[in-house]
Design a protein around this motif. Structure first.
Motif, short mmCIF file in Angstrom:
data_model
loop_
_atom_site.label_atom_id
_atom_site.label_comp_id
_atom_site.label_asym_id
_atom_site.label_seq_id
_atom_site.Cartn_x
_atom_site.Cartn_y
_atom_site.Cartn_z
N GLU A 155 1.09 -1.17 0.14
CA GLU A 155 0.20 0.01 0.05
C GLU A 155 0.67 1.11 -0.07
O GLU A 155 0.60 2.20 -0.66
CB GLU A 155 -0.84 -0.02 1.18
CG GLU A 155 -1.86 -1.02 1.17
CD GLU A 155 -2.85 -1.26 2.61
OE1 GLU A 155 -3.76 -1.94 2.59
OE2 GLU A 155 -2.20 -0.76 3.56
N ASP A 163 -2.44 11.35 -3.09
CA ASP A 163 -2.79 10.42 -2.03
C ASP A 163 -2.73 11.15 -0.78
O ASP A 163 -3.08 10.58 0.21
CB ASP A 163 -2.44 8.84 -2.34
CG ASP A 163 -2.94 8.46 -3.45
OD1 ASP A 163 -3.98 8.55 -4.00
OD2 ASP A 163 -2.20 7.59 -4.01
N ARG A 172 -4.63 8.44 1.50
CA ARG A 172 -5.71 7.83 0.87
C ARG A 172 -5.04 6.41 0.31
O ARG A 172 -4.12 6.59 -0.70
CB ARG A 172 -6.41 8.28 -0.32
CG ARG A 172 -7.53 7.60 -0.91
CD ARG A 172 -8.35 8.57 -1.90
NE ARG A 172 -7.52 8.85 -3.05
CZ ARG A 172 -6.88 10.14 -3.29
NH1 ARG A 172 -7.33 11.08 -2.39
NH2 ARG A 172 -6.13 10.22 -4.33
N VAL A 173 -5.31 5.28 1.03
CA VAL A 173 -4.82 4.14 0.65
C VAL A 173 -5.76 3.19 0.06
O VAL A 173 -6.99 2.97 0.18
CB VAL A 173 -4.32 3.36 1.93
CG1 VAL A 173 -3.80 2.04 1.74
CG2 VAL A 173 -3.28 4.08 2.65
N LEU A 174 -4.99 2.54 -1.08
CA LEU A 174 -6.02 1.28 -1.93
C LEU A 174 -5.47 0.08 -1.23
O LEU A 174 -4.28 -0.48 -1.54
CB LEU A 174 -5.69 1.46 -3.39
CG LEU A 174 -6.57 0.57 -4.07
CD1 LEU A 174 -8.04 0.89 -3.95
CD2 LEU A 174 -6.21 0.50 -5.69
N SER A 178 -9.11 -4.16 -3.30
CA SER A 178 -9.52 -2.73 -3.91
C SER A 178 -10.18 -1.78 -2.95
O SER A 178 -10.95 -0.89 -3.42
CB SER A 178 -10.04 -2.66 -5.40
OG SER A 178 -9.44 -3.54 -6.10
N ARG A 179 -10.26 -2.11 -1.71
CA ARG A 179 -11.03 -1.16 -0.64
C ARG A 179 -10.06 -0.12 -0.42
O ARG A 179 -8.78 -0.22 0.08
CB ARG A 179 -11.17 -2.07 0.67
CG ARG A 179 -12.30 -3.17 0.42
CD ARG A 179 -12.72 -4.01 1.59
NE ARG A 179 -11.57 -4.58 2.23
CZ ARG A 179 -11.28 -5.85 1.84
NH1 ARG A 179 -11.98 -6.76 1.35
NH2 ARG A 179 -10.29 -6.26 2.71
N GLU A 180 -10.75 1.10 -0.36
CA GLU A 180 -9.96 2.40 -0.15
C GLU A 180 -10.33 2.78 1.36
O GLU A 180 -11.50 2.75 1.66
CB GLU A 180 -10.40 3.52 -1.24
CG GLU A 180 -9.80 4.78 -1.33
CD GLU A 180 -10.17 5.63 -2.17
OE1 GLU A 180 -10.75 6.78 -1.87
OE2 GLU A 180 -9.57 5.35 -3.47
N ARG A 181 -9.40 3.19 1.99
CA ARG A 181 -9.41 3.83 3.22
C ARG A 181 -8.57 5.08 3.61
O ARG A 181 -7.68 5.21 2.74
CB ARG A 181 -9.36 2.78 4.27
CG ARG A 181 -7.77 2.34 4.40
CD ARG A 181 -7.51 1.26 5.49
NE ARG A 181 -6.29 0.98 5.71
CZ ARG A 181 -5.48 0.36 5.00
NH1 ARG A 181 -5.78 -0.30 3.96
NH2 ARG A 181 -4.06 0.09 5.58
N THR A 182 -8.78 5.89 4.37
CA THR A 182 -8.23 7.21 4.88
C THR A 182 -7.40 6.82 6.23
O THR A 182 -8.06 6.46 7.00
CB THR A 182 -9.08 8.08 4.83
OG1 THR A 182 -9.55 8.47 3.62
CG2 THR A 182 -8.23 9.49 5.17
N GLY A 272 -7.30 -1.66 7.94
CA GLY A 272 -7.77 -2.11 6.61
C GLY A 272 -8.06 -3.61 6.88
O GLY A 272 -8.32 -4.42 5.89
#
Length: 301
Positions: A155, A163, A172-174, A178-182, A272
């Motif tokens: 990541e 990002d 901002r992480v993928l 493919s779930r994106e989180r901050t 995550g």
């Protein structure tokens, strides 16, 4: 059969959004299962030949060959995924994988740094970057951000310049699937990132760099293998040896958050994790650390 395997591969990659490594592993397990059932090559087998007895026979052969409990559990999961897909694709009339039982995995406690060890490692990285060497500035930013955010090494290497939000101090992480989180980071990590961008990245940037946040020595996006080596090198500079890699920094960040009073759901979101059960492993770590401190310091321990 080749067409069926190709369709299964597309399902894993496009519908399940699994990583290339996981796709290869699951596809390899499907091929291994079909080879076992046919006795020669997957071309001689059909998906229709997959039944409960065959699945159990395949797993028994893996066990006899010395596969660990963790490996057997993963291959059981792969078999279930394959049979479930085969039923949906109309290639199998019954999902025999539902009746498989997997051995329980041995849940090992992750190795974590003590706070003083983490501090010493980050101070060593900061000292190495004092001369504004581009690679040293990058290495300091890498270890600071890994520890500050607890992100996975893949990541981190996938981050682009856009990002990073410095006004909010978040990235901002993928992540997996493919779930994106901050994820937030602190002031020391911000300081290291700004120094890398102001004095280091411009010295390494090339036509291959595009918008990558972290760069390799030749200007391309930083490779996870290089990032692992960076962390091991930084840890090697700590007087009290505590060799660990990026995943160790992730474990340490989670443990220190919980010890500092963070709740489990918050740590799950930051890391995550798809399920809370994965995050709960860290509660065992903190309990073990508390017990060790109690045994060492309490007069009647």
């Amino acid at each position: 059969m080749r067409g069926s395997l190709a369709a299964y591969e597309r399902h894993l990659a496009m519908e399940r959004s699994l990583s290339p490594h996981t796709v290869r592993a699951y596809l390899g397990d499907a091929v291994s299962l079909l080879v076992h059932l046919s006795g020669s090559t997957p071309a001689d087998a059909t998906v229709e030949s997959v039944d409960l007895a065959g699945l159990r026979s395949w797993l028994a052969a893996q066990h006899a060959a010395g596969a660990s409990r963790t490996t057997l559990a993963r291959r059981t999961a792969a078999a279930r995924t394959f049979t479930a897909w085969a039923v949906r694709a109309g290639l199998l009339g019954e999902d025999h994988g539902l009746r498989l039982t997997a051995p329980r995995r041995h849940r090992t406690l992750p190795t974590v740094l003590r706070p003083d060890q983490a501090r010493a490692a980050l101070e060593a990285a900061e000292a190495a970057a004092e001369q504004n060497d581009p690679v040293a500035l990058r290495d300091r930013a890498v270890v600071e951000l890994l520890y500050a955010s607890g992100v996975r090494v893949a990541e981190l290497c996938g981050l682009d310049l856009d990002d990073v939000d410095y006004s909010q101090r978040v990235i901002r992480v993928l992540g997996k699937g493919s779930r994106e989180r901050t994820v937030p980071f602190g002031i020391p990590a911000e300081r290291a990132l700004r120094q890398w961008l102001d004095h280091g990245r411009s010295a390494l940037v090339s036509d291959r760099s595009q918008r990558a946040l972290f760069l390799g020595a030749r200007g391309g996006r930083l490779d996870p293998r290089t990032a692992r080596r960076v962390v091991h090198d930084v840890m090697g500079a700590v007087p009290d040896p505590a060799d660990t890699g990026p995943h160790g920094l992730r474990h340490s960040a989670a443990t220190h958050l919980l010890e500092g009073g963070a709740d489990l759901r918050t740590v799950q979101e930051l890391l995550g994790h798809a399920t809370l059960a994965t995050t709960q492993l860290y509660t065992h770590v903190t309990v073990e650390r508390l017990k060790a401190i109690h045994d060492r310091t309490h007069p009647r321990s």
